[in-house]
Design an enzyme around this catalytic site. Structure first.
Site, PDB file in Angstrom:
ATOM      1  N   HIS A 167      31.351  30.487  41.188  1.00 16.42           N
ATOM      2  CA  HIS A 167      31.046  29.864  40.032  1.00 16.42           C
ATOM      3  C   HIS A 167      30.336  28.609  39.885  1.00 16.42           C
ATOM      4  O   HIS A 167      30.079  28.114  38.470  1.00 16.42           O
ATOM      5  CB  HIS A 167      32.251  30.005  38.918  1.00 16.42           C
TER       6      HIS A 167
ATOM      7  N   HIS B  47      29.270  34.551  48.152  1.00 13.17           N
ATOM      8  CA  HIS B  47      28.757  35.783  47.643  1.00 13.17           C
ATOM      9  C   HIS B  47      27.445  34.897  47.628  1.00 13.17           C
ATOM     10  O   HIS B  47      26.588  34.556  46.916  1.00 13.17           O
ATOM     11  CB  HIS B  47      29.368  36.166  46.075  1.00 13.17           C
TER      12      HIS B  47
ATOM     13  N   ARG C 130      20.780  33.959  42.979  1.00  6.22           N
ATOM     14  CA  ARG C 130      21.077  33.451  41.640  1.00  6.22           C
ATOM     15  C   ARG C 130      21.958  32.447  41.570  1.00  6.22           C
ATOM     16  O   ARG C 130      21.976  31.854  40.425  1.00  6.22           O
ATOM     17  CB  ARG C 130      21.760  34.903  40.869  1.00  6.22           C
TER      18      ARG C 130
ATOM     19  N   GLU D  37      30.707  36.981  51.408  1.00  2.98           N
ATOM     20  CA  GLU D  37      30.510  37.903  50.713  1.00  2.98           C
ATOM     21  C   GLU D  37      29.377  38.804  50.409  1.00  2.98           C
ATOM     22  O   GLU D  37      28.513  37.633  50.474  1.00  2.98           O
ATOM     23  CB  GLU D  37      31.350  38.183  49.540  1.00  2.98           C
TER      24      GLU D  37
HETATM   25  N1  PXP Z   1      36.449  39.329  44.955  1.00  2.76           N
HETATM   26  C1  PXP Z   1      35.046  39.704  44.944  1.00  2.76           C
HETATM   27  C2  PXP Z   1      34.463  40.954  46.458  1.00  2.76           C
HETATM   28  C3  PXP Z   1      33.754  39.625  43.910  1.00  2.76           C
HETATM   29  O1  PXP Z   1      32.246  40.018  43.974  1.00  2.76           O
HETATM   30  C4  PXP Z   1      34.774  38.507  43.180  1.00  2.76           C
HETATM   31  C5  PXP Z   1      33.265  37.810  41.990  1.00  2.76           C
HETATM   32  O2  PXP Z   1      32.769  37.412  42.090  1.00  2.76           O
HETATM   33  C6  PXP Z   1      35.674  37.777  43.541  1.00  2.76           C
HETATM   34  C7  PXP Z   1      36.267  38.655  44.209  1.00  2.76           C
HETATM   35  C8  PXP Z   1      36.207  36.704  42.372  1.00  2.76           C
HETATM   36  O3  PXP Z   1      35.770  36.915  41.651  1.00  2.76           O
HETATM   37  P1  PXP Z   1      37.008  36.283  40.345  1.00  2.76           P
HETATM   38  O4  PXP Z   1      35.189  35.328  39.914  1.00  2.76           O
HETATM   39  O5  PXP Z   1      36.877  37.155  38.917  1.00  2.76           O
HETATM   40  O6  PXP Z   1      37.855  35.883  40.132  1.00  2.76           O
END
Ligand code: PXP
Length: 249
Positions: A10, A43, A49, A70
């Protein structure tokens, strides 16, 4: 007690909105570690992106806790992972049109393919976790792939209306117990917030929670006043005549 993996995608999202250099997810990973993160999660998406290849390379060199990569189950990503060597790979489903990962992976339908990728990564010494919904069929398929870890998708719980939330929490509790009975270690994540995290953290056998969006949202909330104060101070007390006008960060 569950540990905390901080997802810094993020931060990269904000940078990529302007294609600029700030905020840098690499320096902010260090801040997350200073704040007590037990691990950093990123990720690397096929479309790049948010997180870029450069980020993953620098994070590998600088993260002092644990780097969880990820990635989709693709040849390109297996090559990245075996080159970068994260401390864990979490295999996630990926669709270009989605805003974020929308559901767990259908390991039961892709068992052969996921087993092969899991074996290749584990043979190269990288522990593999599979991101799945808390469904018996999926958990049993995960165990057959040979992976050692799963990450339970908590989106169903996080998005449930109040009356359905208890049932969704029960699915996570039962899923954790079932996975552990199958010999799997259990992480969880997606959509967890300051309001809903405690019940998931308290699940017996839950090892790590991966959380991103809500932490970055909270960082903006707790940091915005100070950021505005600093900008206002510069505007009200400019030093253009004393130097080139370029200020350190
Ligand atoms: N775990 C996985 C596998 C995810 O794809 C994500 C989102 O990128 C997260 C955890 C974290 O999710 P959030 O940003 O909603 O806390």
């Amino acid at each position: 007690m569950a540990s905390l993996g901080v997802n810094i995608d993020h931060i990269a999202n904000i940078r990529q909105a302007r294609r600029t250099v700030e905020p840098d997810p690499v320096t902010h990973a260090l801040l997350a570690e200073l704040g007590g993160a037990d691990g950093i999660t990123v990720h690397l998406r096929e479309d790049r992106r948010h997180i870029q290849d450069r980020d993953v390379e620098l994070l590998r060199a600088t993260v002092r806790t644990k780097l969880n990569l990820e990635m989709a189950a693709t040849e390109e990503m297996v090559a990245v992972a075996t080159r970068i060597r994260p401390d864990m790979v979490t295999v996630v489903p990926e669709r270009r049109e989605e805003v974020t990962t929308e559901g767990g992976m259908d390991v039961a339908a892709r068992e052969r393919e996921i087993s092969a990728i899991t074996a290749r990564l584990q043979e190269s010494g990288i522990p593999v976790s599979l991101f799945v919904d808390p469904e018996a069929r999926q958990l049993e398929a995960c165990a057959r792939t040979g992976c050692r870890w799963i990450e339970l998708h908590t989106g169903g719980y996080a998005e449930a209306a109040a009356e359905a939330r208890t049932a969704e929490l029960a699915r996570l509790i039962e899923g954790t117990a079932r996975a552990r009975a199958l010999g799997l270690r259990v992480n969880a994540g997606h959509g967890l917030t300051y309001q809903n995290v405690e019940a998931v953290a308290a699940i017996e056998g839950m090892e790590e929670l991966n959380i991103g969006h809500t932490i970055v949202a909270r960082a903006v909330a707790v940091g915005l006043q100070e950021a505005v104060r600093q900008m206002r101070a510069l505007i009200q007390n400019p030093r253009c005549s004393e130097d080139s006008g370029v200020r350190p960060a």
